[in-house]
Scaffold this active site. Structure first.
Site, PDB file in Angstrom:
ATOM      1  N   HIS A 143     -15.091  39.631  31.157  1.00  0.00           N
ATOM      2  CA  HIS A 143     -15.007  40.541  32.296  1.00  0.00           C
ATOM      3  C   HIS A 143     -15.817  39.958  33.443  1.00  0.00           C
ATOM      4  O   HIS A 143     -17.000  39.649  33.299  1.00  0.00           O
ATOM      5  CB  HIS A 143     -15.565  41.913  31.907  1.00  0.00           C
ATOM      6  CG  HIS A 143     -15.544  42.905  33.012  1.00  0.00           C
ATOM      7  ND1 HIS A 143     -14.392  43.312  33.632  1.00  0.00           N
ATOM      8  CD2 HIS A 143     -16.553  43.577  33.625  1.00  0.00           C
ATOM      9  CE1 HIS A 143     -14.682  44.186  34.567  1.00  0.00           C
ATOM     10  NE2 HIS A 143     -15.987  44.363  34.588  1.00  0.00           N
ATOM     11  N   GLY A 161     -18.865  48.343  38.755  1.00  0.00           N
ATOM     12  CA  GLY A 161     -19.344  49.047  39.934  1.00  0.00           C
ATOM     13  C   GLY A 161     -20.496  48.376  40.646  1.00  0.00           C
ATOM     14  O   GLY A 161     -20.995  48.895  41.656  1.00  0.00           O
ATOM     15  N   LYS A 164     -18.796  43.270  42.230  1.00  0.00           N
ATOM     16  CA  LYS A 164     -18.210  41.941  42.014  1.00  0.00           C
ATOM     17  C   LYS A 164     -16.941  41.745  42.845  1.00  0.00           C
ATOM     18  O   LYS A 164     -16.780  40.727  43.534  1.00  0.00           O
ATOM     19  CB  LYS A 164     -17.872  41.748  40.524  1.00  0.00           C
ATOM     20  CG  LYS A 164     -19.065  41.832  39.589  1.00  0.00           C
ATOM     21  CD  LYS A 164     -18.691  41.539  38.163  1.00  0.00           C
ATOM     22  CE  LYS A 164     -17.719  42.538  37.566  1.00  0.00           C
ATOM     23  NZ  LYS A 164     -18.307  43.888  37.443  1.00  0.00           N
ATOM     24  N   ASP A 182     -11.503  40.832  37.472  1.00  0.00           N
ATOM     25  CA  ASP A 182     -11.570  41.754  36.337  1.00  0.00           C
ATOM     26  C   ASP A 182     -11.583  41.027  34.998  1.00  0.00           C
ATOM     27  O   ASP A 182     -12.540  41.131  34.244  1.00  0.00           O
ATOM     28  CB  ASP A 182     -10.422  42.770  36.377  1.00  0.00           C
ATOM     29  CG  ASP A 182     -10.614  43.855  35.322  1.00  0.00           C
ATOM     30  OD1 ASP A 182     -11.744  44.354  35.211  1.00  0.00           O
ATOM     31  OD2 ASP A 182      -9.655  44.180  34.615  1.00  0.00           O
ATOM     32  N   ARG A 248     -38.344  33.878  42.800  1.00  0.00           N
ATOM     33  CA  ARG A 248     -38.299  33.762  44.254  1.00  0.00           C
ATOM     34  C   ARG A 248     -38.283  32.309  44.716  1.00  0.00           C
ATOM     35  O   ARG A 248     -38.000  32.023  45.873  1.00  0.00           O
ATOM     36  CB  ARG A 248     -39.494  34.484  44.870  1.00  0.00           C
ATOM     37  CG  ARG A 248     -39.509  35.973  44.567  1.00  0.00           C
ATOM     38  CD  ARG A 248     -40.690  36.656  45.206  1.00  0.00           C
ATOM     39  NE  ARG A 248     -40.671  36.548  46.656  1.00  0.00           N
ATOM     40  CZ  ARG A 248     -41.615  37.031  47.451  1.00  0.00           C
ATOM     41  NH1 ARG A 248     -42.669  37.643  46.936  1.00  0.00           N
ATOM     42  NH2 ARG A 248     -41.531  36.887  48.766  1.00  0.00           N
TER      43      ARG A 248
END
Length: 329
Positions: A143, A161, A164, A182, A248
């Site tokens: 997925h 949600g 992507k 998907d 970072r």
């Protein structure tokens, strides 16, 4: 990883590789090849059948042709019978050679397909090995979204949600290309290479929440889509967690293991105000630079007198809630 054995029809091999069918015992749609490798049948024709693999396509070139020509007719038929009675999936005559007397008759007796290629022997072998390596590769479905960004194949993963598909649309608008949304079919085409593509029935389609299903090819044009792409890196999108310490500096060397191949990976936290498309774009370019030997973080550490710093390498756990996890095609 799936242990399923895959096959490809002889009809598809003929069509995709421009081959000519000289003899078929039945429709090519009903004949299949399951062996990835190609063989030259010189040894078995000469009388040494040990180690012969009957699942491989056989390439018949000038050497085999010359050897058979040197034999009398009875010896030639005996030699051909040693090959054909093993029932290989097909014999491909290279260089556009005419079948030697007795070859097609023996093929018909043992019901073995005979094809012909106009290419050179080595060229035909090379193209078929590459072709079968993709068609018969081990594969899984994951997925996610696969896009080509600045020449890099980027697999974007994350919970449903998280953004992507929306990121993919923005990347397309910025001139990059969609491969799959998907569900991504991932094939291991070599010990170092993964190639991704979309299932046929959802190719070029994107689901955008609040808008619905769109066809990227129809909306953005042919230049916005691509059939397949090598997977060079993975970007995992996750909702921002204030308690998580994110890298970072880019000094961590993260990867995700897919079918035994370690793919460079980056975790990108998502929160309002972040332009994910630009971040993905930058990550793809940085990944390409690292492959070419340049690492900005290492350069900075060296300029600070810390050039003995060793990056931490770790594997990222993903897809633990993935509905497509370990689904073979």
């Amino acid at each position: 990883m799936s242990t399923t054995k895959y096959h490809v029809s002889l009809a598809k091999i003929i069509s995709d590789n421009g081959l000519e069918a000289l003899y078929l015992p039945t429709s090519a749609d009903n004949l299949y090849v399951s062996g990835k490798d190609i063989n030259r049948p010189g040894l078995i024709l000469a009388g040494y059948p040990k180690y012969f693999d009957p699942e491989r396509l056989q390439i018949y070139g000038l050497s085999e042709h010359g050897y058979l020509e040197s034999l009398d007719y009875e010896s030639r038929i005996e030699s051909l019978a040693r090959l054909f009675k093993c029932n290989p999936p097909g014999i491909i005559i290279a260089r556009g050679l005419e079948p030697i007397e007795g070859l097609l008759e023996t093929a018909e007796k043992y019901q073995v397909p005979v094809l012909r290629s106009s290419g050179s022997t080595s060229g035909t072998m090379a193209s078929l090995i590459a072709y079968l390596g993709v068609e018969l590769a081990d594969r899984i479905t994951r997925h996610g979204v696969l896009v080509e960004v600045s020449g890099e194949g980027v697999l974007i993963v994350g919970d449903s949600g998280v953004g992507k598909s929306e990121t993919a649309v923005e990347l397309i608008k910025r001139g990059h290309r969609l491969i799959a949304d998907d569900a991504v079919e991932i094939r291991k085409v070599s010990d170092k290479t993964l190639v991704g593509q979309a299932p046929d029935n959802i190719r070029h389609y994107i689901e955008v929440r609040g808008v619905g299903i769109i066809n990227a090819r129809n909306i953005f044009g042919l230049g916005a889509v691509k059939l397949s792409e090598k997977i060079d890196m993975i970007i995992q999108l996750e909702h921002w967690n204030s308690e998580t310490v994110y890298d970072r500096m880019g000094l961590e060397e993260n990867y995700i293991n897919i079918m035994g191949i370690q793919v460079p990976a980056t975790v990108v936290p998502v929160k309002p105000g972040r332009n994910l498309a630009i971040i993905v774009e930058t990550a793809a370019i940085c990944n390409r630079q690292k492959k070419m030997g340049y690492n900005a973080a290492k350069e900075l550490m060296a300029s600070l007198g810390m050039d003995d710093f060793e990056p931490v390498k770790q594997e990222i756990e993903v897809w633990n809630r993935d509905p497509y996890q370990d689904t073979s095609l």
